[in-house]
Design a protein around this motif. Sequence first.
Motif, PDB file in Angstrom:
ATOM      1  N   ALA A 207       0.881  -0.960  -0.180  1.00  0.00           N
ATOM      2  CA  ALA A 207       0.012  -0.637  -0.049  1.00  0.00           C
ATOM      3  C   ALA A 207       0.844   1.118   0.119  1.00  0.00           C
ATOM      4  N   ALA A 208       0.824   2.547  -0.815  1.00  0.00           N
ATOM      5  CA  ALA A 208       0.703   3.360  -0.662  1.00  0.00           C
ATOM      6  C   ALA A 208      -0.116   4.624  -0.523  1.00  0.00           C
ATOM      7  N   THR A 209       0.514   5.645  -0.381  1.00  0.00           N
ATOM      8  CA  THR A 209      -0.255   7.208   0.238  1.00  0.00           C
ATOM      9  C   THR A 209      -0.019   7.825  -1.127  1.00  0.00           C
ATOM     10  N   GLN A 210      -1.572   8.135  -1.821  1.00  0.00           N
ATOM     11  CA  GLN A 210      -1.133   9.744  -2.720  1.00  0.00           C
ATOM     12  C   GLN A 210       0.516  10.488  -2.500  1.00  0.00           C
ATOM     13  N   THR A 211       0.306  10.855  -1.423  1.00  0.00           N
ATOM     14  CA  THR A 211       2.235  11.660  -1.214  1.00  0.00           C
ATOM     15  C   THR A 211       2.733  11.146  -1.625  1.00  0.00           C
ATOM     16  N   LEU A 212       2.726   9.600  -1.133  1.00  0.00           N
ATOM     17  CA  LEU A 212       4.369   8.781  -1.935  1.00  0.00           C
ATOM     18  C   LEU A 212       4.174   9.102  -3.595  1.00  0.00           C
ATOM     19  N   LEU A 213       2.937   8.518  -4.377  1.00  0.00           N
ATOM     20  CA  LEU A 213       3.150   8.489  -5.161  1.00  0.00           C
ATOM     21  C   LEU A 213       2.956   9.770  -6.342  1.00  0.00           C
ATOM     22  N   ASP A 214       2.959  10.807  -6.039  1.00  0.00           N
ATOM     23  CA  ASP A 214       2.816  12.332  -6.176  1.00  0.00           C
ATOM     24  C   ASP A 214       4.026  13.252  -6.142  1.00  0.00           C
ATOM     25  N   ASP A 215       5.372  12.014  -5.874  1.00  0.00           N
ATOM     26  CA  ASP A 215       6.540  13.146  -4.709  1.00  0.00           C
ATOM     27  C   ASP A 215       7.458  11.847  -6.862  1.00  0.00           C
ATOM     28  N   ALA A 216       7.215  13.157  -7.075  1.00  0.00           N
ATOM     29  CA  ALA A 216       8.773  13.017  -8.078  1.00  0.00           C
ATOM     30  C   ALA A 216       9.654  11.641  -8.370  1.00  0.00           C
ATOM     31  N   ILE A 217      10.440  12.356  -7.062  1.00  0.00           N
ATOM     32  CA  ILE A 217      11.896  11.965  -6.964  1.00  0.00           C
ATOM     33  C   ILE A 217      11.700  10.746  -6.278  1.00  0.00           C
ATOM     34  N   VAL A 218      10.619  10.330  -5.992  1.00  0.00           N
ATOM     35  CA  VAL A 218      10.576   8.977  -5.309  1.00  0.00           C
ATOM     36  C   VAL A 218      10.907   7.588  -6.715  1.00  0.00           C
ATOM     37  N   ASP A 219      11.584   7.104  -6.630  1.00  0.00           N
ATOM     38  CA  ASP A 219      11.293   5.823  -7.526  1.00  0.00           C
ATOM     39  C   ASP A 219      10.485   4.692  -7.326  1.00  0.00           C
ATOM     40  N   VAL A 220       9.080   4.256  -8.325  1.00  0.00           N
ATOM     41  CA  VAL A 220       8.313   3.802  -7.920  1.00  0.00           C
ATOM     42  C   VAL A 220       9.054   2.076  -8.104  1.00  0.00           C
ATOM     43  N   ASP A 221       9.435   2.083  -9.239  1.00  0.00           N
ATOM     44  CA  ASP A 221      10.554   0.724  -9.645  1.00  0.00           C
ATOM     45  C   ASP A 221      11.159  -0.018  -8.661  1.00  0.00           C
ATOM     46  N   GLN A 222      11.678   0.817  -7.554  1.00  0.00           N
ATOM     47  CA  GLN A 222      12.461   0.862  -6.983  1.00  0.00           C
ATOM     48  C   GLN A 222      11.567   0.117  -5.492  1.00  0.00           C
ATOM     49  N   TRP A 223      10.411   0.947  -5.553  1.00  0.00           N
ATOM     50  CA  TRP A 223       9.524   0.954  -4.136  1.00  0.00           C
ATOM     51  C   TRP A 223       8.824  -0.428  -4.665  1.00  0.00           C
ATOM     52  N   ILE A 224       8.419   0.010  -5.618  1.00  0.00           N
ATOM     53  CA  ILE A 224       7.890  -1.817  -5.559  1.00  0.00           C
ATOM     54  C   ILE A 224       8.915  -3.281  -5.243  1.00  0.00           C
ATOM     55  N   ALA A 225       9.832  -3.302  -5.829  1.00  0.00           N
ATOM     56  CA  ALA A 225      10.838  -3.957  -5.318  1.00  0.00           C
ATOM     57  C   ALA A 225      10.877  -4.063  -4.095  1.00  0.00           C
ATOM     58  N   ASP A 226      11.279  -2.935  -3.603  1.00  0.00           N
ATOM     59  CA  ASP A 226      11.681  -3.262  -2.042  1.00  0.00           C
ATOM     60  C   ASP A 226      10.356  -4.246  -1.349  1.00  0.00           C
ATOM     61  N   GLU A 227       8.933  -2.946  -1.930  1.00  0.00           N
ATOM     62  CA  GLU A 227       7.562  -3.529  -1.020  1.00  0.00           C
ATOM     63  C   GLU A 227       7.131  -5.348  -1.022  1.00  0.00           C
ATOM     64  N   VAL A 228       7.579  -5.897  -2.240  1.00  0.00           N
ATOM     65  CA  VAL A 228       7.463  -6.374  -2.464  1.00  0.00           C
ATOM     66  C   VAL A 228       8.094  -8.146  -1.834  1.00  0.00           C
ATOM     67  N   GLU A 229       9.464  -8.175  -1.964  1.00  0.00           N
ATOM     68  CA  GLU A 229      10.631  -9.283  -2.705  1.00  0.00           C
ATOM     69  C   GLU A 229      10.383  -9.836  -0.903  1.00  0.00           C
ATOM     70  N   THR A 230      10.394  -9.756   0.377  1.00  0.00           N
ATOM     71  CA  THR A 230      10.338 -10.358   1.452  1.00  0.00           C
ATOM     72  C   THR A 230       8.761 -10.973   1.551  1.00  0.00           C
ATOM     73  N   ALA A 231       7.746 -10.186   1.247  1.00  0.00           N
ATOM     74  CA  ALA A 231       6.973 -11.367   0.783  1.00  0.00           C
ATOM     75  C   ALA A 231       7.364 -12.472   0.483  1.00  0.00           C
ATOM     76  N   PHE A 232       6.869 -11.844  -0.783  1.00  0.00           N
ATOM     77  CA  PHE A 232       7.203 -13.181  -1.588  1.00  0.00           C
ATOM     78  C   PHE A 232       8.661 -14.063  -0.867  1.00  0.00           C
ATOM     79  N   ALA A 233       9.280 -14.152  -0.799  1.00  0.00           N
ATOM     80  CA  ALA A 233      10.601 -14.762   0.344  1.00  0.00           C
ATOM     81  C   ALA A 233       9.806 -15.512   1.262  1.00  0.00           C
ATOM     82  N   GLU A 234       9.404 -15.002   1.936  1.00  0.00           N
ATOM     83  CA  GLU A 234       9.161 -15.819   3.022  1.00  0.00           C
ATOM     84  C   GLU A 234       7.368 -16.650   2.738  1.00  0.00           C
TER      85      GLU A 234
END
Length: 415
Positions: A207-234
């Motif tokens: 889950a993400a806040t719209q504020t995070l998604l509106d922040d142009a400096i946030v790398d969305v590709d990196q964010w998705i990889a960071d968020e799913v890696e642990t859940a998938f690995a477990e």
Amino acid sequence: MHDTRDHTIETKSADAQAAFAEFARAFEAYKEENDGRLAALETRGHADVLVDEKLARIDAFLDEQKARSDRLALARQRPPLAGEEKGREDPLGAEHKAAFELYVRSGESAGLKRLEEKALSAGSGPDGGYLAPPQVEREVIRRLSSLSPIRAIASNRTISGGLYKIAHATTGAASGWVAETAARPQTDSPGLSELSFPAMELYAMPAATQTLLDDAIVDVDQWIADEVETAFAEQEGAAFVAGDGLAKPRGFLAYDTVANGTWSWGNIGFLATGVAGGFPASDPSDVLVDLIYALKSGYRQNASFVMNRKTQAAVRKFKDAQGHYLWQPPAGPGQAASLMGFPVVEAEDMPDIAAGTDAVAFGDFKRGYLVVDRAGVRILRDPYSAKPYVLFYTTKRVGGGVQDFAALKLLRFSA
């Protein structure tokens, strides 16, 4: 000007080295305490309770420091996703990345629809969604290879369909020596077994806040990889060890087992420790030697031990006839410990030592276990179900199972 990314990598490297140095010091303290415990057993016939408690604390600290060192070593290895493909990404890939980022940030999907129609994509799941850019998929798989213990030592195949089939020779072709002019009798055909590996759906829902998604400096590709890696690995870790094969991969502990002396294809051989729920009181490491040599020599050269943290704590105390510890710490951050010269892979989904459990596995997992990935990671943006948060239903299809039953052996804690 000094690159901040270089500085970050240097800091992570220093932290990983510091954590590993602390781990090495703790192991020296562990050996000293355990030597005292063994001396007390020899002279008084029992160990001091306080010594046992101290050993348990050092044991827990060793595991904690090893995990921290591994996490820092993994973080040090991660390249920034944004620059990973720079200079070698094709125009279509750049277009896909731009369209995907627009979809994630704002929900605009027209660009992705057009691209998938152009590519004649048939990979849509029943719940819809769009394919993530290839670099995101590669990064997710790369991280899983580091975080998921069985995936890291197993064979990996990427497929385009939902099922992977292989034919494995259960017996070699008959052969023999023959004189130059003698008749050549017809040889028997090799025995073949067809194995199927269906790819099951694995999902995570960051889950993400719209504020995070509106922040142009946030790398969305990196964010998705960071968020799913642990859940998938477990989820993968649990399935590859003990999954029942129903809507998930089949784990190597879910196959039929037989005593190794009567082993046959389609089963996994086990050796019993001779003691229900424990190692033998006298020469406990002998059963590990027997386990090693239960495996044919062609498999031993690339074999690994697989066990959980509690089992590793038990074998950490074992010594050889010369008084050397059989368990040895890793040579550096991110590397594996060893037992009798073979790598030790820590898989928390392995069972604890108890009566009748197969708490230790040993074998060549590269030849013995196959992980199948269906190409494509799909993401469905959901801004409605958890307002004000935006959910990202992320799916990938994964299968797994034993492909060579002769390559794996189990140690059963039974009489």
